[in-house]
Design an enzyme around this catalytic site. Structure first.
Site, short mmCIF file in Angstrom:
data_model
loop_
_atom_site.label_atom_id
_atom_site.label_comp_id
_atom_site.label_asym_id
_atom_site.label_seq_id
_atom_site.Cartn_x
_atom_site.Cartn_y
_atom_site.Cartn_z
N LYS A 1 -1.87 -5.89 0.78
CA LYS A 1 -1.11 -5.67 2.02
C LYS A 1 -0.62 -6.96 2.64
CE LYS A 1 -4.32 -1.98 3.24
NZ LYS A 1 -5.48 -2.38 2.44
N LYS B 1 -2.00 -2.32 8.58
CA LYS B 1 -1.34 -1.07 8.23
C LYS B 1 -0.38 -0.63 9.32
CE LYS B 1 -5.05 0.65 5.29
NZ LYS B 1 -6.35 1.32 5.28
N VAL C 1 -8.99 -0.61 -8.30
CA VAL C 1 -7.67 0.03 -8.33
C VAL C 1 -6.93 -0.30 -9.63
CG1 VAL C 1 -5.42 0.19 -7.20
CG2 VAL C 1 -7.49 0.07 -5.82
N GLU D 1 -12.62 -2.76 1.86
CA GLU D 1 -12.00 -3.93 1.24
C GLU D 1 -13.13 -4.74 0.60
OE1 GLU D 1 -8.57 -5.26 1.50
OE2 GLU D 1 -8.33 -3.12 1.83
N GLY E 1 -16.67 2.19 -2.73
CA GLY E 1 -15.38 1.61 -3.13
C GLY E 1 -14.28 1.83 -2.11
N THR F 1 -4.46 -6.88 -6.31
CA THR F 1 -5.46 -7.80 -5.76
C THR F 1 -5.35 -7.77 -4.23
OG1 THR F 1 -4.04 -9.74 -5.49
CG2 THR F 1 -4.91 -9.35 -7.69
N ALA G 1 -3.53 4.94 1.30
CA ALA G 1 -3.74 5.01 -0.16
C ALA G 1 -2.61 5.80 -0.82
CB ALA G 1 -5.12 5.59 -0.45
#
Ligand code: ADP
Ligand code: ASP
Ligand code: MG
Length: 852
Positions: free
Chosen positions: A616, A719, A512, A704, A701, A592, A648
């Site tokens: 998160k 989430k 990312v 996690e 990808g 990260t 996302a």
């Protein structure tokens, strides 16, 4: 006998189109009084150290001066850096350090090299001899200091005078037909509190005498002078060549004083600190005086007064870019429309002394005593602030004066201190003072509000402030480490018409982070052109290395630079570095999944740095921590954004926030929030067992870094908790009911163990999958929240369910609210992947810049 000169003057004026001068001369010629009335106009041009410090510089000076029509007096500084060098060599010699000889030789060589480049061949020997004589004297003085290991102010003053003595000889000989003057013969000083103060009466008289016949070009050194009684060499203080020039201009009624330097003019702020500072076209004397008094080095502060007094305008010009218009300083009040302030300046050498005590209230004469005693000790006070309650007077002085001032004040008020009427007097050192200046501030409400509002929003504390009733200057004192940031935010707030800067720290350069940097690189030019937004990446950190650069890191080469120039990174080092940089309008972007990095958010927010998190952990940690972070951001006027924590790049959190702002109420949410799990359930087939599907999700990808976080439902739980909280419910991770599909034992060992054992599940899953397909159903890992109750688990959905057709790694969320009731709002799309996630981060960053 004067007429031929008038004729040439006239033709030259014509060339320059100076019609006014022409007219005056004609009128005077007509009345036949010309012989007696013509007061020859002249100019004074001062060239600073950078202008004369090199062959190129002196050749430019020569060109500029030789093109002049009016007679000129050229005042020059020592070559750049030479005055500092002379102090340094003197110190070495005084310490008995032999290396002074080598340092001195370097200084001589530098001058000889310049002579070689600027003096005509037929004059070289003569000039070298002249200069060599001076250096021989100087070397003898240094030798004396070295032998005695002692030095006096008198000797230091003599030593540093050589800089201007020598530079003026060189420049005078480089310019055709120039006549050299030694300004020590006409600049006279007297000693007051160990400072050399100009004796104007004597000086003006001697100047008039020295220049009674004015050559077309005269050259003299600035800065240097002599004591009126002893005739010893003195000087006018660091930067004093400007002052010499102003004194000459005033004494000889010059038409203009031109200060030639190495910048295009007087700028809105110090260009060494504010790289988008720009040249101010016009300033009034008062504005110029206020700005240079507060540290705008471009003019030595005492310079303004003599020319202001005689109403002689000043022009600041660039020796290396003579075509640039420069800055015009005159009596005229000027103001750019819409701009209340003209410039900002600062001094980073401030000490604040506070005299405080209830015994001061209403007592007449306390301030009188404060200032009398300070004056008696030769201490100059540049800022005073007294509250109307009268129990505190704060005084701003230079750090160097602070100890003497405190001592003197303690002595003066010893009785009151002993009686407890006044508290002990102390100083707070190492502060900085900033001034915003502009004639237009007068009677314009809101300037102070804007200034202090800007400072407050950026977490800059104001220790003291002052505004004179003239309303042309508002000054405030802050701590020195906040100075750069204060100047930047004020400049941005009052001037930055051209563009806005957002300073970005990116932590994590994996999928990312890497993709984000790529997107920023691609968009930088467009955002600048279309939105006047400069995205300046000032810090990049991988798990091992960190790189910080205030001016902005080159995104073409950052990966290489990180490897070759990066320092070793740790969360603590990253934090310290960012806080020390203390940069304005900054945002910390966490790409990260690291707990130690998310633990830094609170500190950053407290320091007015916005946080954008892909990570998160923080938003899904304890409710208390989540609320604290949000509350801190609100209190400090910065943002804590984490749109990409869920779905996302899909605008889920933003949309929910907007619904709530408009008064709606979120009642229920049903969602597929794991791109990884959805991918896995869409990929499993008779050919692809679950273990392979998991591996594929990782390789694509989506997953996690540790896929168990997805498979254990942990990622979805995080989430869901974030969504529930954003919907207004107080939820903890432990409150979420779980219905998982992989037994706990697979999560117990190491990641390696997991990859080894997970194929054991393949056969059983294939059985179940076949049965499910036969029923026309599919698996979906669904997160549900209903009025604050949360659960996650595997559900079997048939073809009528909106989740049935969810392709690949897509996410979907159905939001039921008071308004979206019968038909819930649906948001659907890619829920994982580097490019969509980084686009979501990008959008958070842009929303901080507030250009949408
Ligand atoms: P000189 O050697 O010509 O006397 P100085 O170094 O004394 O030059 O002054 C010019 C320098 O002042 C510029 O190079 C610039 O870095 C600095 N400076 C500080 N504040 C300002 C400002 N507001 N506008 C222009 N220059 C400034
Ligand atoms: N050479 C002196 C100094 O460096 C004076 C000047 O440059 O104006 O301070
Ligand atoms: Mg200067």
């Amino acid at each position: 006998m004067f007429f031929p000169k008038v004729a040439t003057l006239l033709s030259k004026y014509k060339e320059k189109n100076l019609l006014y001068a022409e007219k005056t001369l004609f009128l005077q010629a007509k009345t036949q009084t010309i012989k007696f009335n013509i007061k020859q106009t002249m100019k004074v041009l001062k060239f600073g150290g950078t202008s004369v410090g090199s062959v190129n510089g002196i050749l430019s000076v020569k060109k500029i001066v030789e093109a002049e029509v009016e007679p000129v007096i050229v005042v020059v500084s020592a070559f750049s850096g030479i005055t500092d060098e002379l102090y340094k060599v003197a110190n070495l010699a005084c310490e008995g350090n032999k290396t002074y000889v080598a340092q001195f030789d370097m200084l001589v060589t530098r001058h000889m090299e310049v002579i070689d480049g600027v003096i005509a061949d037929n004059k070289k020997t003569e000039v070298i001899n002249l200069v060599q004589t001076q250096f021989t004297d100087l070397s003898n003085i240094f030798r004396g200091v070295f032998l005695i290991k002692d030095i006096s102010t008198k000797i230091i003053d003599t030593i540093v005078s050589y800089g201007e003595v020598i530079s003026s000889i060189i420049v005078a000989n480089a310019i055709t037909n120039a006549v050299h003057f030694d300004s020590r013969t006409f600049t006279k000083t007297e000693n007051q509190f160990d400072k050399h103060i100009v004796d104007f009466e004597k000086t003006n008289h001697l100047i008039a005498e020295s220049f009674s016949t004015l050559p077309q070009i005269s050259v003299c050194g600035g800065f240097i002078s002599t004591d009126r009684n002893t005739n010893f060499t003195t000087n006018l203080g660091r930067g004093g060549s400007d002052y010499t020039a102003a004194i000459l201009a005033a004494a000889l009624h010059a038409s203009i004083l031109e200060i030639w330097t190495d910048v295009d003019g007087f700028m809105t702020a110090d260009p060494r600190i504010i790289n988008n500072a720009y040249v101010i076209e016009k300033l009034s004397f008062i504005e110029a005086m206020e700005l240079c008094n507060f540290g705008a080095k471009v003019i030595y502060p005492p310079t303004i007064f003599p020319v202001f007094h005689k109403n002689i305008p000043v022009k600041i010009k660039n020796t290396f870019n003579p075509e640039a218009e420069g800055t015009f300083i005159s009596r005229e009040k000027t103001g750019e429309a819409g701009k209340a302030i003209k410039g900002i300046s600062s001094i980073n050498d401030t000490s604040l002394i506070t005299v405080q005590g209830l015994g001061m209230v209403g007592v007449i004469g306390v301030n009188h005593r404060i200032f009398r005693i300070l004056a008696k000790n030769g201490i100059s006070v540049f800022l005073v602030s007294q509250a109307s309650s009268e129990n505190t007077t704060s005084i701003g002085v230079r750090n160097a004066d602070s100890a003497v001032a405190v001592e003197a004040l303690r002595k003066e008020f010893d009785y009151e201190i002993a009686q407890g009427e006044i508290n002990d007097i102390f100083s707070e050192d190492d502060l900085a003072t900033v001034a915003i200046v502009g004639d237009n501030m007068k009677r314009t409400p809101g300037i102070a509000g804007k200034l202090f509002g800007t400072l407050g929003r950026n977490g800059i504390n104001v220790v003291a402030c002052a505004q004179g009733a003239s309303e042309t200057n508002i000054s405030f004192v802050t701590d020195r480490k906040s100075l750069r940031k204060a100047l930047n935010v004020i400049h941005d707030s009052f001037f930055l018409s051209e563009y806005q800067v957002l300073n970005i720290f990116v932590v994590g350069v994996g999928t990312v982070g890497g993709s984000l940097l790529n997107q920023i690189k691609k968009q930088q030019t467009k955002l600048m052109e279309q939105n006047s937004l400069k995205l300046n990446v000032v810090g990049i950190t991988s798990s091992k290395k960190m790189l910080f650069l205030r001016e902005g890191i080159d995104l073409e080469t950052y990966a290489e630079d990180l490897k070759t120039k990066g320092a070793d990174a740790s969360p603590e080092k990253i934090c310290n570095e960012i806080l020390n940089m203390n940069i304005f309008n900054s945002v910390f972007v966490d790409c990260t999944a690291n707990l130690h990095i998310s633990n830094l958010y609170q500190t950053f927010l407290e320091n007015n740095i916005s946080v954008v998190a892909v990570n998160k952990i923080a938003a899904s940690s304890s409710y208390e921590e989540y609320i604290n972070l949000k509350e801190t951001a609100r209190r400090r006027g910065v943002k804590f954004l984490f749109e990409t924590n869920v779905g996302a790049g899909l605008p889920i959190i933003n949309t929910m926030n907007n619904l709530i702002y408009s008064g709606d109420h979120i009642q229920k949410m049903e969602a597929v929030l794991s791109g990884t799990l959805n991918f896995i359930f869409n990929t499993i087939s008779s050919e692809i067992p679950i273990s392979k599907a998991i591996l594929m999700a990782k390789e694509a990808g989506y997953a996690e870094p540790d896929p168990r976080i997805d498979l254990s439902g942990k990622d979805v739980i995080r989430k869901l908790v974030i969504l529930a909280r954003e919907a207004g419910y107080k939820v903890e991770q432990e409150d979420v009911i779980k219905n998982l599909f992989i037994p706990d034992k697979y999560f117990a060992g190491s990641l390696d163990d997991f990859w080894k054992t997970v194929p054991e599940l393949d056969a059983e899953f294939e059985e179940k999958r076949k049965a499910l397909t036969a029923q026309g159903k599919r698996w979906r890992f669904v997160a549900t929240m209903e009025n604050g109750s949360c659960k996650v688990g595997l559900q079997e959905v048939d073809s009528t369910h909106p989740f049935y057709d969810l392709q690949g790694s897509n996410n979907i969320i159905l939001i039921t609210t008071e308004r979206y009731n019968e038909f819930p709002m649906m948001i659907k799309g890619y829920g994982a992947g580097a490019s969509v996630t980084s686009a979501g981060v990008f959008s958070d960053i842009i929303s901080i810049a507030n250009i949408r």
